[in-house]
Design a protein around this motif. Structure first.
Motif, mmCIF file in Angstrom:
data_model
loop_
_atom_site.group_PDB
_atom_site.id
_atom_site.type_symbol
_atom_site.label_atom_id
_atom_site.label_comp_id
_atom_site.label_asym_id
_atom_site.label_seq_id
_atom_site.Cartn_x
_atom_site.Cartn_y
_atom_site.Cartn_z
ATOM 1 N N GLU A 85 28.089 -27.525 60.235
ATOM 2 C CA GLU A 85 27.782 -28.670 59.372
ATOM 3 C C GLU A 85 26.302 -29.030 59.508
ATOM 4 O O GLU A 85 25.626 -29.301 58.526
ATOM 5 C CB GLU A 85 28.649 -29.865 59.783
ATOM 6 C CG GLU A 85 28.218 -31.210 59.201
ATOM 7 C CD GLU A 85 28.593 -31.365 57.733
ATOM 8 O OE1 GLU A 85 28.018 -32.250 57.075
ATOM 9 O OE2 GLU A 85 29.448 -30.617 57.248
ATOM 10 N N GLN B 192 32.883 -25.901 57.064
ATOM 11 C CA GLN B 192 31.759 -26.445 57.819
ATOM 12 C C GLN B 192 32.250 -26.977 59.158
ATOM 13 O O GLN B 192 33.019 -27.933 59.220
ATOM 14 C CB GLN B 192 31.066 -27.554 57.019
ATOM 15 C CG GLN B 192 30.375 -27.047 55.760
ATOM 16 C CD GLN B 192 29.684 -28.156 55.009
ATOM 17 O OE1 GLN B 192 30.333 -29.088 54.513
ATOM 18 N NE2 GLN B 192 28.364 -28.078 54.911
ATOM 19 N N GLN C 185 32.629 -28.874 62.498
ATOM 20 C CA GLN C 185 32.321 -30.281 62.750
ATOM 21 C C GLN C 185 32.073 -30.614 64.229
ATOM 22 O O GLN C 185 31.392 -31.584 64.542
ATOM 23 C CB GLN C 185 33.493 -31.153 62.255
ATOM 24 C CG GLN C 185 33.807 -30.980 60.796
ATOM 25 C CD GLN C 185 32.697 -31.471 59.908
ATOM 26 O OE1 GLN C 185 32.352 -32.648 59.930
ATOM 27 N NE2 GLN C 185 32.106 -30.572 59.134
ATOM 28 N N ARG C 186 32.617 -29.800 65.115
ATOM 29 C CA ARG C 186 32.588 -30.166 66.541
ATOM 30 C C ARG C 186 31.397 -29.517 67.245
ATOM 31 O O ARG C 186 31.520 -28.523 67.929
ATOM 32 C CB ARG C 186 33.904 -29.766 67.212
ATOM 33 C CG ARG C 186 34.052 -30.264 68.632
ATOM 34 C CD ARG C 186 35.441 -29.965 69.172
ATOM 35 N NE ARG C 186 35.499 -30.247 70.601
ATOM 36 C CZ ARG C 186 35.278 -29.335 71.545
ATOM 37 N NH1 ARG C 186 34.996 -28.091 71.201
ATOM 38 N NH2 ARG C 186 35.354 -29.658 72.824
ATOM 39 N N SER D 41 36.893 -27.526 61.386
ATOM 40 C CA SER D 41 35.952 -27.497 60.266
ATOM 41 C C SER D 41 36.542 -28.236 59.071
ATOM 42 O O SER D 41 37.751 -28.471 59.005
ATOM 43 C CB SER D 41 35.656 -26.043 59.864
ATOM 44 O OG SER D 41 35.130 -25.296 60.935
ATOM 45 N N LYS D 42 35.672 -28.574 58.132
ATOM 46 C CA LYS D 42 36.152 -29.154 56.874
ATOM 47 C C LYS D 42 35.723 -28.258 55.724
ATOM 48 O O LYS D 42 34.680 -27.598 55.770
ATOM 49 C CB LYS D 42 35.636 -30.576 56.687
ATOM 50 C CG LYS D 42 34.151 -30.685 56.405
ATOM 51 C CD LYS D 42 33.752 -32.137 56.132
ATOM 52 C CE LYS D 42 32.257 -32.231 55.802
ATOM 53 N NZ LYS D 42 31.838 -33.635 55.562
#
Length: 397
Positions: free
Chosen positions: A281, A308, A310-311, A368-369
């Motif tokens: 991201e 994407q 996220q962590r 992820s997104k």
């Protein structure tokens, strides 16, 4: 103004000619090597903290030789502890060689180098700029990360030496990456790659030294080491994509494919192969994110899933083709890895190992997104300007 414009044009023309001629000469001289299929035992690490705990213990146990190549060695406490360990081993009589990329490891000071050498560590920078192709050699990188201990234990993958890689950085934490540990007959190939790079940068030829090549037993996991030096990687990746029948999963921090690679992904989608791309991201370099957007718009429209992460920061270099081939190494899915960098990848064919990687990729996807294609295509003048600049600079990002 006319004089200034002429100077700028002259510099640009010189850089372009330097780049093309330098690449032509280097690729003619540099050997890209596809080693024969091997069998080894391999472990995949996705946590830098766990990897470097194992890595450090293996270095401490070294009896004869330690050969290490990293793209980045920083100047933080973690890096200093790493270099101190190498000094300690050298002082006990173990042969230690450290090769670091001139650009990526620019934080290594002359004082540090003198200290390493006084302790008996053999040190060299890799790919130092030189004439006659100054611009090309400044762009050239040795992006490989290789460690060989006693000729019996090998490591390769995406992690470098610095505190961010063990989740102690000021930002982009935690750090997600893929790195291999190898024992078995494939370690011979890693040793040959290191010694070839060492010879290229120091003119010291140790490639045929028997002490560095002990007898190694075959393991149970089939694999093949692939070494590239600014050419042939594109064809290797195209070959992998063309083999896909059901799914392709690509994990990469930088998605800037060549036209041919992009075409092959679209062809895969057209034959109903599922394509998933996992990217961070947040980016660690300017413009690399914007450089990927034009490709993502097309791929999303044609059915690909762009995820994407996220962590923390996603730095993985992994490709999964169906359930049959897994590629882990140092190469990003971008033009720089294809056409400039020295890279090393490992194609793995073992079903059990691939199942373990699939589990890790499932974690990546879960954290992820899905990228929104409509949002990516909405009017945004700042983003459009950045994309235009990124497109021009994409071979060097």
């Amino acid at each position: 103004m006319t004089t200034l414009a002429s100077i700028i044009l002259l510099i640009f023309t010189w850089c372009l000619i330097d780049l093309k001629l330098g690449h032509k000469r280097y690729t003619k001289e540099a050997a890209n090597t596809n080693y024969p299929p091997r069998k080894s035992e391999m472990t995949v690490f996705t946590s830098g903290k766990i990897l470097f705990e194992d890595f450090t213990e293996e270095i401490k146990r070294a009896q004869d030789s330690i050969h290490i190549l990293f793209y980045i060695v920083k100047n933080d406490q973690f890096s200093k502890d790493f270099l101190k360990l190498l000094q300690t081993k050298a002082e006990t009589g173990v042969e230690v060689r450290l090769l670091a990329d001139w650009v990526g490891s620019k934080q290594i000071s002359r004082t540090t180098i003198r200290q390493l050498k006084r302790s008996g560590v053999h040190f060299s920078f890799s790919f130092k700029p030189k004439l006659p192709f100054l611009f090309y050699t400044i762009q050239k990188r040795n992006h490989r990360k290789i460690t060989v201990i006693d000729g019996k234990i090998g490591y390769l993958g995406g992690f470098n030496i610095g505190r961010e890689y063990i989740n102690q950085g000021d930002k982009l934490n935690p750090w997600r990456d893929y790195h291999l540990k190898m024992t078995g007959e494939g370690v011979k190939d890693l040793q040959e790659v290191f010694l070839s790079d060492w010879f290229h940068d120091t003119n010291e030829d140790l490639r045929g030294t028997p002490a560095y090549f002990p007898n190694l037993k075959a393991g149970s996991q089939a694999h093949q080491v692939v070494v590239t030096n600014g050419c042939d990687l594109e064809q290797t990746l195209i070959g992998l994509i063309r083999q896909a029948k059901e799914k392709i999963i690509i994990g990469t921090p930088y998605f800037i494919p060549s036209n041919s690679l992009f075409h092959e992904l679209r062809e895969a989608l057209s034959r109903n192969v599922s394509v998933t791309v996992i990217v961070p991201e947040n980016s660690d370099h300017a413009l690399v994110k914007e450089a990927s957007f034009p490709y993502f718009r097309v791929l999303i429209k044609e059915g690909a899933a762009i995820m994407q992460f996220q962590r923390g920061f996603y730095h993985s270099k992994v490709i999964l083709i169906d359930d049959t081939i897994c590629d882990i190494g140092t190469a990003n899915f971008d033009k720089r890895s294809c056409f400039l960098n020295g890279e090393i990848n490992c194609l793995i064919y073992d079903r059990t190992f691939i199942e373990d990687v699939e589990k890790e990729l499932a974690v990546d996807v879960a954290e992820s997104k899905l990228m929104n294609g409509d949002k990516l295509s909405s009017m945004n003048l700042v983003r459009t300007a950045k994309e235009s600049l990124a497109s021009i600079l994409s071979p060097f990002l």
